[in-house]
Design a protein around this motif. Structure first.
Motif, PDB file in Angstrom:
ATOM      1  N   GLN A 210       0.826  -1.204  -0.065  1.00 60.23           N
ATOM      2  CA  GLN A 210      -0.009  -0.156   0.019  1.00 60.23           C
ATOM      3  C   GLN A 210       0.948   1.373  -0.067  1.00 60.23           C
ATOM      4  N   PRO A 211       0.392   2.439  -0.630  1.00 59.93           N
ATOM      5  CA  PRO A 211       1.248   3.544  -0.549  1.00 59.93           C
ATOM      6  C   PRO A 211       1.294   4.076   0.809  1.00 59.93           C
ATOM      7  N   ALA A 212       2.464   4.533   1.338  1.00 58.00           N
ATOM      8  CA  ALA A 212       2.898   5.251   2.446  1.00 58.00           C
ATOM      9  C   ALA A 212       1.855   6.352   2.950  1.00 58.00           C
ATOM     10  N   PRO A 213       1.368   6.132   4.139  1.00 51.51           N
ATOM     11  CA  PRO A 213       0.485   7.312   4.447  1.00 51.51           C
ATOM     12  C   PRO A 213       1.354   8.886   4.601  1.00 51.51           C
ATOM     13  N   MET A 214       0.393   9.931   4.455  1.00 47.11           N
ATOM     14  CA  MET A 214       1.451  11.185   4.425  1.00 47.11           C
ATOM     15  C   MET A 214       1.310  11.784   5.466  1.00 47.11           C
ATOM     16  N   THR A 215       1.870  11.317   6.596  1.00 44.94           N
ATOM     17  CA  THR A 215       2.101  11.765   7.819  1.00 44.94           C
ATOM     18  C   THR A 215       3.249  12.706   8.252  1.00 44.94           C
ATOM     19  N   HIS A 216       3.445  13.351   9.280  1.00 44.29           N
ATOM     20  CA  HIS A 216       4.825  14.379   9.578  1.00 44.29           C
ATOM     21  C   HIS A 216       5.470  13.776  10.708  1.00 44.29           C
ATOM     22  N   ASP A 217       5.318  12.575  11.392  1.00 40.26           N
ATOM     23  CA  ASP A 217       6.084  12.344  12.426  1.00 40.26           C
ATOM     24  C   ASP A 217       7.671  12.100  11.836  1.00 40.26           C
ATOM     25  N   ALA A 218       8.809  11.927  12.851  1.00 41.16           N
ATOM     26  CA  ALA A 218      10.123  12.073  12.282  1.00 41.16           C
ATOM     27  C   ALA A 218      10.242  10.716  11.759  1.00 41.16           C
ATOM     28  N   HIS A 219       9.833   9.788  12.149  1.00 41.60           N
ATOM     29  CA  HIS A 219      10.049   8.141  11.643  1.00 41.60           C
ATOM     30  C   HIS A 219       9.706   8.253  10.128  1.00 41.60           C
ATOM     31  N   GLN A 220       8.262   8.557  10.076  1.00 36.35           N
ATOM     32  CA  GLN A 220       7.669   8.793   8.602  1.00 36.35           C
ATOM     33  C   GLN A 220       8.394   9.458   7.740  1.00 36.35           C
ATOM     34  N   ASP A 221       9.070  10.821   8.244  1.00 35.98           N
ATOM     35  CA  ASP A 221       9.758  11.475   7.499  1.00 35.98           C
ATOM     36  C   ASP A 221      11.016  10.859   6.900  1.00 35.98           C
TER      37      ASP A 221
ATOM     38  N   ASP B 293      -8.542   7.688  -4.404  1.00 35.43           N
ATOM     39  CA  ASP B 293      -8.291   6.573  -5.368  1.00 35.43           C
ATOM     40  C   ASP B 293      -7.357   5.778  -4.679  1.00 35.43           C
ATOM     41  N   ALA B 294      -7.564   4.510  -4.391  1.00 34.12           N
ATOM     42  CA  ALA B 294      -6.621   3.633  -3.617  1.00 34.12           C
ATOM     43  C   ALA B 294      -5.486   2.865  -4.420  1.00 34.12           C
ATOM     44  N   CYS B 295      -5.893   2.963  -5.845  1.00 35.70           N
ATOM     45  CA  CYS B 295      -5.240   2.376  -6.744  1.00 35.70           C
ATOM     46  C   CYS B 295      -4.316   2.830  -7.901  1.00 35.70           C
ATOM     47  N   ALA B 296      -4.623   4.182  -8.370  1.00 37.62           N
ATOM     48  CA  ALA B 296      -4.121   4.779  -9.404  1.00 37.62           C
ATOM     49  C   ALA B 296      -3.655   6.052  -9.226  1.00 37.62           C
TER      50      ALA B 296
ATOM     51  N   VAL C 235     -11.081   5.188 -28.024  1.00 39.29           N
ATOM     52  CA  VAL C 235     -11.624   4.711 -26.713  1.00 39.29           C
ATOM     53  C   VAL C 235     -10.429   3.771 -26.029  1.00 39.29           C
ATOM     54  N   ARG C 236     -10.500   3.688 -24.736  1.00 32.45           N
ATOM     55  CA  ARG C 236      -9.783   2.952 -23.835  1.00 32.45           C
ATOM     56  C   ARG C 236     -10.473   2.464 -22.643  1.00 32.45           C
ATOM     57  N   ALA C 237     -10.155   1.316 -22.235  1.00 34.75           N
ATOM     58  CA  ALA C 237     -10.308   0.731 -20.854  1.00 34.75           C
ATOM     59  C   ALA C 237      -9.114   0.265 -20.204  1.00 34.75           C
ATOM     60  N   THR C 238      -9.155   0.773 -19.009  1.00 38.62           N
ATOM     61  CA  THR C 238      -8.231   0.689 -18.029  1.00 38.62           C
ATOM     62  C   THR C 238      -8.413  -0.379 -16.750  1.00 38.62           C
ATOM     63  N   TRP C 239      -7.700  -1.113 -16.373  1.00 38.15           N
ATOM     64  CA  TRP C 239      -8.057  -2.208 -15.371  1.00 38.15           C
ATOM     65  C   TRP C 239      -6.913  -1.691 -14.263  1.00 38.15           C
ATOM     66  N   THR C 240      -7.409  -1.461 -12.971  1.00 38.37           N
ATOM     67  CA  THR C 240      -6.344  -1.283 -11.820  1.00 38.37           C
ATOM     68  C   THR C 240      -6.853  -1.952 -10.645  1.00 38.37           C
ATOM     69  N   PRO C 241      -6.244  -3.428 -10.607  1.00 34.72           N
ATOM     70  CA  PRO C 241      -6.826  -4.187  -9.762  1.00 34.72           C
ATOM     71  C   PRO C 241      -6.158  -4.193  -8.218  1.00 34.72           C
ATOM     72  N   SER C 242      -4.915  -3.238  -8.192  1.00 33.86           N
ATOM     73  CA  SER C 242      -4.264  -2.882  -7.081  1.00 33.86           C
ATOM     74  C   SER C 242      -3.485  -1.620  -7.159  1.00 33.86           C
ATOM     75  N   PRO C 243      -2.809  -1.251  -6.009  1.00 31.10           N
ATOM     76  CA  PRO C 243      -1.873   0.063  -6.236  1.00 31.10           C
ATOM     77  C   PRO C 243      -0.701  -0.317  -7.097  1.00 31.10           C
ATOM     78  N   ASN C 244      -0.360  -1.619  -7.272  1.00 30.40           N
ATOM     79  CA  ASN C 244       0.870  -1.867  -7.857  1.00 30.40           C
ATOM     80  C   ASN C 244       0.635  -2.539  -9.444  1.00 30.40           C
ATOM     81  N   TRP C 245      -0.603  -2.346 -10.123  1.00 30.34           N
ATOM     82  CA  TRP C 245      -0.790  -2.822 -11.353  1.00 30.34           C
ATOM     83  C   TRP C 245      -1.670  -1.975 -12.179  1.00 30.34           C
ATOM     84  N   VAL C 246      -1.445  -1.681 -13.166  1.00 35.72           N
ATOM     85  CA  VAL C 246      -2.368  -0.871 -14.266  1.00 35.72           C
ATOM     86  C   VAL C 246      -2.295  -1.532 -15.550  1.00 35.72           C
TER      87      VAL C 246
END
Length: 459
Positions: free
Chosen positions: A45-56, A83-86, A299-310
């Motif tokens: 999963q994409p890393a959450p956008m937080t601002h604590d020192a460890h995350q930075d 949008d969790a995938c793309a 015309v175009r169709a796009t499939w994004t089954p997960s954040p890693n694949w398009v």
């Protein structure tokens, strides 16, 4: 139109104040309600956008990994808007969100969120053989995007993208086995044409029409239709590839189109869209805005089954796209798969362009960027294409003869932070071509190398 011209002026000013001010941004998938990704594998999963020192600290490591290809404001927007995938690539094309989250220069402006990205890429290439050449050249791109909410269920985005590559000269830079467009009235062969000053002047509106479903409308005097994968400059897999692919005019030559209207629907893991646009490729007058038209469709169709694949499939009918083939339309069909995680970005693509009347010419492309650790990046591209434009002289016995040719290129880049979002990547690549025996006297060994320094504005 006045709003588009204002955006163009602001982005052009960014070149004057800071030449690296804004490259290809990977746009957000607008939706009114945030919905953080969830799943069994935290690493996917994409890393959450937080601002604590460890995350930075972790985000800095990701930035040094250089995975995500300048995926700035737009990917932050993707997280904010749910949008969790793309993430957007170019135009309305999608790319894996899992490639990484980066930010460019954020500029608050009341109800608007402005974001600037950019690069200035200095390179020297030396390519061997009878048709090889050497040259020092500079590639550049600046982009400014403005986002705002329109009530509780709609989102507006204004987009401008410009380049100073016309200063390179009409003939562009050496690029063995590349063809497409013209200079001084002659087809360009073994050269990559420069991009136009105006690469995008467009707007997009997204409207929530149901749970996890939204409709969108994109368009403007300069933009990109729903055809093919994201353009090569926008793909994480080609982030540090210094030369344009020889398959550019099979996959993504429509990324600068004068006149585009696209309508589509995005529903969870599927996006379906259709475009009307001008099929003619840009002419060799690179400083102007050409007359928009809507004489072609796709015309175009796009499939994004997960954040890693398009994955996408697309088809279009282009009205006389190439100046060297007057009176010939083109049916273009493409299919591609993109993969992206924190360390690896890869693309595999196939295309067929059917000249009407004429032959069908196919092309394959595979490319990847791998970050084993820190700022180190290894990259490679392999291409194979059937091309009948290598000999434009009508008196040449090989004129209009189709040849299947191949090229491979690979190299290394090291990314160094400078200050804030400003960084530089230093590297180089080597290439080799493979041509049929009939072309050996014309191309010889067909090898070369390129050295580069890429100054970018992105975290």
């Amino acid at each position: 139109m006045s709003r588009f011209l204002l955006l163009a002026a602001v982005a052009a000013g960014a070149f004057v104040a800071f030449p690296a001010a804004a490259q290809h941004m990977h746009m957000p998938m607008p939706a009114p309600n945030p919905a953080p990704a969830a799943g069994p594998s935290q690493a996917d999963q994409p890393a959450p956008m937080t601002h604590d020192a460890h995350q930075d600290h972790e985000m800095t490591a990701v930035d040094d990994a250089a995975m995500g290809h300048d995926m700035g404001a737009m990917n932050m927007g993707a997280m904010r808007m749910g949008d969790a995938c793309a993430a957007f690539g170019s135009g309305t094309a999608l790319l894996p969100l899992g490639s990484g989250m980066m930010t460019g220069q954020h500029i608050p402006a009341g109800n608007w969120d402005l974001m600037a990205h950019g690069y200035v890429w200095g390179a020297y290439t030396d390519q061997s053989g009878p048709r090889g050449d050497d040259m020092a050249f500079v590639q550049s791109m600046a982009m400014l995007t403005a986002d705002r909410e329109l009530g509780s269920a709609a989102h507006l985005q204004l987009r401008s993208m410009l380049s100073l590559e016309p200063l390179m000269g009409r003939r562009g830079y050496p690029n063995l086995l590349a063809t497409g467009e013209t200079a001084f009235g002659r087809p360009l062969v073994d050269r990559q044409h420069p991009h136009d000053l105006f690469m995008e002047l467009a707007a997009r509106v997204d409207l929530d029409i149901g749970e996890d479903t939204r409709a969108f409308l994109y368009g403007g005097p300069v933009g990109e239709p729903a055809l093919g994968p994201a353009a090569f400059m926008h793909r994480p897999s080609s982030r540090y590839m210094p030369l344009a692919p020889i398959t550019h005019h099979w996959f993504d030559s429509t990324h600068i189109t004068y006149g585009v209207v696209t309508a589509g629907v995005r529903a969870k893991v599927v996006q379906v869209e259709a475009s009307a646009f001008r099929g003619r490729e840009p002419d060799e007058a690179r400083w102007n805005i050409e007359t928009p038209a809507l004489d072609s469709w796709s015309v175009r169709a796009t499939w994004t089954p997960s954040p890693n694949w398009v994955a996408q499939v697309s088809h279009g009918r282009l009205k006389e796209p190439e100046a060297q083939h007057p009176g010939e339309d083109e049916g273009r069909t493409t299919a591609s798969v993109h993969y992206g995680d924190r360390r690896l970005a890869a693309t595999l693509a196939w295309s067929a362009k059917n000249r009407i009347p004429g032959e069908t010419l196919t092309a394959w492309l595979a490319e990847a960027n791998w970050n084993p650790a820190g700022g180190h990046n290894l990259f490679a591209r392999a291409e194979n294409v059937a091309n009948d434009e290598l000999f434009p002289d009508h008196a040449d016995p090989l004129h209009d003869v189709k040849f299947r040719v191949s090229r491979v290129e690979g190299g290394y880049a090291y990314r160094l932070p400078i200050a804030g979002p400003l960084n530089v990547a230093l590297g180089g690549s080597v290439l080799a071509t493979a041509v049929p025996d009939a072309l050996q006297p014309r191309y010889g060994s067909g090898t070369g190398y390129t050295l580069f320094a890429k100054l970018s504005l992105d975290n």
